[in-house]
Structure formats: structure tokens, C-alpha cells
Design a protein around this motif. Structure first.
Motif, short mmCIF file in Angstrom:
data_model
loop_
_atom_site.label_atom_id
_atom_site.label_comp_id
_atom_site.label_asym_id
_atom_site.label_seq_id
_atom_site.Cartn_x
_atom_site.Cartn_y
_atom_site.Cartn_z
N TYR A 5 22.13 21.77 -24.52
CA TYR A 5 23.05 22.03 -23.41
C TYR A 5 23.31 20.70 -22.75
N PRO A 8 24.80 16.68 -18.10
CA PRO A 8 26.04 15.76 -17.31
C PRO A 8 25.15 14.70 -16.29
N VAL A 9 26.06 13.75 -16.35
CA VAL A 9 25.69 12.68 -15.51
C VAL A 9 26.93 12.17 -14.42
N ALA A 10 26.51 11.27 -13.56
CA ALA A 10 27.67 11.26 -12.63
C ALA A 10 29.02 10.58 -13.30
N VAL A 13 32.59 14.45 -16.95
CA VAL A 13 33.09 15.96 -17.11
C VAL A 13 32.17 16.60 -17.67
N PRO A 14 31.80 17.93 -16.54
CA PRO A 14 30.62 18.76 -17.26
C PRO A 14 31.22 19.47 -18.62
N LEU A 16 30.56 22.81 -20.52
CA LEU A 16 29.82 23.97 -20.35
C LEU A 16 29.77 24.76 -21.76
N ARG A 17 28.39 25.32 -22.13
CA ARG A 17 28.45 26.16 -23.21
C ARG A 17 28.60 27.79 -22.99
N LEU A 23 33.37 24.94 -22.83
CA LEU A 23 34.58 24.81 -22.15
C LEU A 23 34.29 23.51 -21.27
N THR A 25 36.48 21.80 -17.84
CA THR A 25 37.73 22.04 -16.93
C THR A 25 38.11 20.49 -16.40
N LEU A 26 39.11 20.26 -16.61
CA LEU A 26 39.74 19.02 -15.90
C LEU A 26 40.31 19.19 -14.58
N GLN A 27 39.92 18.23 -13.68
CA GLN A 27 40.27 18.44 -12.48
C GLN A 27 40.72 17.12 -11.96
N ASP A 57 40.37 23.50 -20.22
CA ASP A 57 41.12 24.34 -19.12
C ASP A 57 41.90 22.85 -18.55
N SER A 59 44.23 23.64 -15.76
CA SER A 59 44.92 24.60 -14.90
C SER A 59 44.81 23.60 -13.68
N GLY A 60 43.75 22.94 -13.52
CA GLY A 60 43.59 22.17 -12.28
C GLY A 60 44.50 20.61 -12.17
#
Lengths: 137, 137
Positions: A5, A8-10, A13-14, A16-17, A23, A25-27, A57, A59-60
Motif C-alpha cells: 500500500y 502517503p506523505v505530506a 497525492v494519495p 489508493l489501491r 486510483l 484523485t486529482l484535486q 480521476d 473530475s475535481g
């Protein structure tokens, strides 16, 4: 599984598995440092976990520029080299219009209307004789 | 299905739909406006789409304060009222330590090690008479 897994670090971007798929998710805004860090995290996670696909993704993401376009294209190319497939999901209509206006159409980039459709796309068997070659059995 | 897909707007945290579950990935700082907007987006999407669960992945959250803790607790309570379940996934160890030090343990909040485990948890049938949820498998 948990040892694969992505940690993540500060500023990361996380990643996810979800089963055989990663996955992301760009924001909001993606800065240069975050983009290269994301590419490195993704490459390492793909190599370590043997996932078969990556869904990004966006969408954000409201505003797109040539930098984000290049990041998406580079990430997809890098993922292909690691024998996994990339699908960009949830592109907003305005973003698609802007990319075309910028002359960035990325024919090699697979897209889906949303993450659910992207996961369904990655669950399909790879079609033989695709010129851009997935390299997966 | 697509008409139930949450439409993201600038400053919104994207709400992704994966089958019967909504997935939210928190990244970096969550501002007041974004938090209340997220709660509203989630409530509307749950009501419109009849999903049965919400996964809030906070693996990208490095620093937690009482504000984020309250947002998570409120979001879970609101989701329960709309007859869906919430699982907070991917809490970093440092965040868990900080929450306990702040006296915020949220016994009503279900947690999972990562999003994959959270989805598995939500796929399980609801256990009768468990008011405080399943917690860890």
C-alpha cells in the motif's frame, strides 16, 4: 497486501489501491513537485504491487493547462512501460474543450466518463492488435 | 447512473461513485467552506443515488485538528441519518495519536486500514444491534 500500500506523505497525492487497480484523485492545482512525486509514487507502487491498471480521476480539476496535459500523457506512457493501463476518468467538458483548443488531444490516452466506467474498462480483457499495445496477457 | 454522478465544482472535494459506495479522498488542508460543501455534496448524492456506504480516505491527511475530527464525526452522523454507513480509511498513525491526545476518539466512527478494507467492510451485511459499528475486522 498492506506492505504494497502506497505510503502517503505530506504534499503527495494519495494513491489508493482497489484490487488490481490504483486510483488517484486529482484535486485543485497540481504543482510541479507534486506531479513528479505522483509519477514516482505510481511507478513504484505499480512495480511493487503488480496492479494491472491505473485510474486518474480528474473530475475535481476545473482548469487545465499544457502542464497537466503533459503530466497525464507522461504518466500514461510510464504506466504502459510498466505493463499496466491508464484510464483518465471524469474529465469535465470545459477541460476537454480547453485541451482541444490547446491542440492537446492525446490520442493514446484512454478516457472514461467517470471512475466507475474506468474500472469497468480496465476489467475488460485487452483487445488484441491494438496499435498502442498494452503488453498484458 | 450518470445523472446521479456528483457534479464537481471548483473548490469541491470530488465525490466518486463506485457501485453502491461513494468515495471521497481528502488531501492536504480541508478549509471550512470545502468541508461544509463536501457535507452538502455527500448528503445530496446519497439521497439522489441511494448508495449504501461512504468511504472517506484520509491517507493524504498528514495533520489533523479538532476541526477535521468534527467534520468526520458530523459527516458520519449525517450519513447514518440518510441510511448509509461511513468508514474512514487510511488514517495515518500520527493522526490517530494526535486525535487521542486531543481527546477525540469518536467511538461511533468506523475505520479501516485502507480503502480496499473499507469497501470490504461496507460489503458485509449490517450486523443487527451493533449501534457503534464494526470497527476493525
Amino acid at each position: 497486501m498492506s506492505e504494497h500500500y502506497a505510503r502517503p506523505v505530506a504534499g503527495h497525492v494519495p494513491v489508493l489501491r482497489l484490487g488490481d487497480v490504483l486510483l488517484v484523485t486529482l484535486q485543485g492545482d497540481l504543482h510541479d513537485g507534486m506531479a513528479s512525486q505522483l509519477q514516482q509514487d505510481l511507478a513504484e507502487t505499480i512495480a511493487a504491487s503488480r496492479v494491472t491498471g491505473v485510474v486518474i480521476d480528474i473530475s475535481g480539476v476545473e482548469i487545465v493547462d499544457s502542464f497537466l496535459g503533459r503530466v497525464l500523457a507522461e504518466t500514461a506512457a510510464q504506466t504502459e512501460l510498466l505493463a499496466a493501463r491508464t484510464v483518465v476518468a471524469g474529465m469535465r467538458p470545459a477541460v476537454a474543450i480547453t485541451l482541444v483548443e490547446l491542440g492537446l488531444t492525446f490520442p493514446e490516452l484512454r478516457t472514461a466518463l467517470n471512475t466507475e466506467a474506468a474500472l469497468a474498462l480496465l476489467a475488460q480483457p485487452v483487445v488484441a492488435n491494438r496499435p498502442d499495445g498494452e503488453g498484458r496477457p
